[in-house]
Design a protein around this motif. Sequence first.
Motif, short mmCIF file in Angstrom:
data_model
loop_
_atom_site.label_atom_id
_atom_site.label_comp_id
_atom_site.label_asym_id
_atom_site.label_seq_id
_atom_site.Cartn_x
_atom_site.Cartn_y
_atom_site.Cartn_z
N LYS A 171 -3.82 -5.82 -7.01
CA LYS A 171 -3.14 -4.53 -7.10
C LYS A 171 -2.29 -4.44 -8.37
O LYS A 171 -2.23 -3.40 -9.02
N GLU B 78 0.83 -1.21 0.00
CA GLU B 78 0.00 0.00 0.00
C GLU B 78 0.87 1.26 0.00
O GLU B 78 0.56 2.25 -0.66
N GLN C 286 1.01 4.24 -2.75
CA GLN C 286 0.96 5.66 -2.40
C GLN C 286 2.10 6.43 -3.06
O GLN C 286 1.90 7.54 -3.57
#
Length: 327
Positions: free
Chosen positions: A148, A82, A86
């Motif tokens: 993802k 994650e 970002q």
Amino acid sequence: MDISFSLPKTTSLTISDSKFNQILGANSLNEATKIKNVSDFIDSIMDWFKGGVRRQKIEQLFETIQDVKNTDVSNPESARLEKFIQLRKLAHPKHYNQFKLEITPKDANDDWGYKLKVGNFTLYQCDKIYEKTKNIHEREQLADFHVKKICMKLEEALSVENPDTKQLLDFSIRRYSGGSEKNQHSLLKKLDDSGYSKDNFLGVKDSNKPNEFIALFKNDKQLVFSSKTGELGKNFLRNTFAGQNYNNLRELFFSQYTIKNEPFFINILQQAKMDFYDPITQDASYLSEQEHAIVNAKLSAIKIGDKTLDRLWGLSLNQPVNILMIV
């Protein structure tokens, strides 16, 4: 002293003394391509990031991603991914393809690894993620790595830098800008600006020029459009901005095509499916049947224009899934 190379059909490439010595002294390709001097590396890629992004924020993300001291409880692999996403979102969309997630197939023990790469250099590498991840809940999230990766590749396919997608966007922008190169350039720069979302839309007003209208957004943001159809065009513009759900202009423009089932747009998405989804889901060395079901369930929630991926890609959602695994 830095060492510079002149490469055909590209800009010059400069390698610092420390990086050159690292390459010479490396015992493997992995060692040669691992980022060791983060500060120098960030210096070399600062122009990849959007204006206004603070260097401190970039450094913090680099350090968090590279942190290998924490346990899987305090910094699980899913949290590390994650942070990498970002970091990627701080970059200009044209540089998204420089931030790569590489996943290796499963070994004899059903364990696998991954790399987080920036350019050609490895920011972080985990060779055996199951062995490292002791927390059962975290293991249940590992199929999300494939979700993802597919999403990252889909973003690249729909980027304005993709020649096929750019052609589609150019058509939309020409239609909305009335042929004005100034307005076209302005719209291109604002495609991914979340300030131009439905939640921020305030309304449409007339300009002081014939058949020109101004779309108003919060924080004094505005967009200039032109239409040859006069009041009819103004009403269409108002209804489009007020009626569609969109987080930015790119989503707004694409929604016009998915509503109409624009073949060119559908072809881009189908090519992305063949390139990024099919190879993973059709190979048992990447996903078990249960993991495949989880991936499909998570992808089904992603909406492009007015349609979700399960409709656009024909994803099967009738496989057994432990609903607690779906986040």
